[in-house]
Design a protein around this motif. Sequence first.
Motif, PDB file in Angstrom:
ATOM      1  N   UNK A 272       0.847  -1.195   0.000  1.00 22.25           N
ATOM      2  CA  UNK A 272       0.000   0.000   0.000  1.00 22.25           C
ATOM      3  C   UNK A 272       0.880   1.242   0.000  1.00 22.25           C
ATOM      4  N   UNK A 273       0.408   2.301  -0.655  1.00 23.96           N
ATOM      5  CA  UNK A 273       1.181   3.553  -0.679  1.00 23.96           C
ATOM      6  C   UNK A 273       0.264   4.745  -0.475  1.00 23.96           C
TER       7      UNK A 273
ATOM      8  N   UNK B 183       2.072  13.695   5.194  1.00 22.88           N
ATOM      9  CA  UNK B 183       1.698  12.489   4.432  1.00 22.88           C
ATOM     10  C   UNK B 183       2.313  11.242   5.076  1.00 22.88           C
ATOM     11  N   UNK B 184       3.530  11.364   5.584  1.00 23.21           N
ATOM     12  CA  UNK B 184       4.175  10.222   6.243  1.00 23.21           C
ATOM     13  C   UNK B 184       3.425   9.805   7.508  1.00 23.21           C
ATOM     14  N   UNK B 185       2.895  10.797   8.184  1.00 22.45           N
ATOM     15  CA  UNK B 185       2.106  10.532   9.384  1.00 22.45           C
ATOM     16  C   UNK B 185       0.911   9.621   9.037  1.00 22.45           C
ATOM     17  N   UNK B 186       0.196   9.983   7.979  1.00 18.24           N
ATOM     18  CA  UNK B 186      -0.953   9.171   7.561  1.00 18.24           C
ATOM     19  C   UNK B 186      -0.506   7.836   6.967  1.00 18.24           C
ATOM     20  N   UNK B 187       0.643   7.840   6.343  1.00 26.84           N
ATOM     21  CA  UNK B 187       1.179   6.585   5.797  1.00 26.84           C
ATOM     22  C   UNK B 187       1.387   5.580   6.928  1.00 26.84           C
TER      23      UNK B 187
ATOM     24  N   UNK C 192       5.490   6.889  -0.281  1.00 30.76           N
ATOM     25  CA  UNK C 192       4.692   8.029  -0.712  1.00 30.76           C
ATOM     26  C   UNK C 192       4.709   8.077  -2.238  1.00 30.76           C
ATOM     27  N   UNK C 193       3.652   8.655  -2.819  1.00 29.51           N
ATOM     28  CA  UNK C 193       3.579   8.775  -4.275  1.00 29.51           C
ATOM     29  C   UNK C 193       3.220  10.219  -4.623  1.00 29.51           C
TER      30      UNK C 193
ATOM     31  N   UNK D  39      11.325   9.818   5.318  1.00 29.13           N
ATOM     32  CA  UNK D  39      12.006   8.589   5.716  1.00 29.13           C
ATOM     33  C   UNK D  39      11.509   7.410   4.883  1.00 29.13           C
ATOM     34  N   UNK D  40      10.293   7.526   4.363  1.00 28.08           N
ATOM     35  CA  UNK D  40       9.772   6.482   3.470  1.00 28.08           C
ATOM     36  C   UNK D  40      10.282   6.733   2.055  1.00 28.08           C
ATOM     37  N   UNK D  41      10.354   5.679   1.244  1.00 29.20           N
ATOM     38  CA  UNK D  41      10.666   5.913  -0.174  1.00 29.20           C
ATOM     39  C   UNK D  41       9.577   6.759  -0.817  1.00 29.20           C
TER      40      UNK D  41
END
Length: 392
Positions: free
Chosen positions: A181-182, A274-278, A286-287, A311-313
């Motif tokens: 999932x992204x 966005x990373x928080x919600x990821x 992330x995309x 920190x995420x790709x």
Amino acid sequence: MYTSFLIKYGEIGIKGKNRRMFEQALMDQIRFALKPVDGTFAVTYEQGRVYVNASDEFDYDGALDALKKVFGIVGICPMVQVEENGIEKLIEDVIQYLKDTLTEGKHTFKVDTKRANKAFPMNSQEINMLLGEKILDAFPDLSVDVHDPEIMLHVEIRTHVNIFSEIIPGPGGMPVGTNGRAMLLLSGGIDSPVAGYMIAKRGVAIDAVYFHAPPYTSERAKNKVVDLARIISRYCGPIRLHVVNFTDIQMYIYETCPHDELTIIMRRYMMRIAEEFAAQDGSLGLVTGESIGQVASQTMQSLACTNDVCTLPVYRPLIGFDKQEIVKVSEDIDTYETSILPYEDCCTIFVAKHPVTKPRVDRIRKSELKLAEKIDELYRTAVDTAETILVK
Ligand code: ATP
Ligand code: MG
């Protein structure tokens, strides 16, 4: 006349346990795609085959349209499925099939039989020959061409018999849900819906986050993003859309930081949130819809500055695309008309006349230090007050 479809899917690289997962995800996605279509549909699996069997009354074009949006499908074969009851019955069924489907004029054909049911008393080659003969007798306008036939008549003998002659291309790719999932940063523009589509095509389920800035951006602008999410959900499956009120953060950056760095700093906060919600949704990356050099915030230097906080790709499937190429895909997937509706975007509200095109990470970090007093609180509030909409 068709009430069933044989679904062809790519099988390369799906062996053992992965294969079952692949097929299961494919069937789930097919069911999801067919939900809004008139009729009832049974999606079944049998010996390496996925079938869709429709009720007597159903929306054929609607079903086909829906199936064309299911990633993992490489071919859709509208077919007639009949009982297996000996060779005489088979001849009858095949002749009937041709009567129902043949268009006028002269045509060439070839029969291609596959006999999975080895109890059937003739082998494939013998069946091909016999059916060919009987077809020639029944249809004087037909002739055989084994190399390049106009009509390739497929006859599959299994526990029942499948007869089909048309293979409609599917979208390819992998069933959504087979590759994690992204989190998509979804704006109301042309690019990000296309980016989401492309990542989902590789089997990745999508959630999304949209930053709005009321009252500077309107309710209509938000609804437009919901509409875009709905259009791509036909391909991507259900999407959790997090709508974040970004106004206070944006105003604070505007009041505190150099205006030519505004966009970059804003984008860094978008990525952080966005990373928080990821993390909440179990997203593995992330995309974004970014493409090198498209605007000041997408130069190599700007992308490096945006990336600096992640920190995420970060997946950027459009990175090497020209705008025309992106537009072409958005037209194909039906997001274009919605994307070009003229509603305001939060990125264009406080935009600087001359944004930096070669920002330096150290300078941007330094500018951000000026936000220390209030930013944590504003950030928390933005995350905690976000509205989550399940789009499907
Ligand atoms: P798009 O057409 O996707 O809006 P764009 O060409 O307008 O892209 P930018 O505005 O620089 O480019 O945005 C780059 C990327 O940042 C977008 O593709 C999207 O992924 C993300 N983004 C921009 N604005 C928003 C927003 N308001 N909400 C969520 N994501 C956004
Ligand atoms: Mg935009």
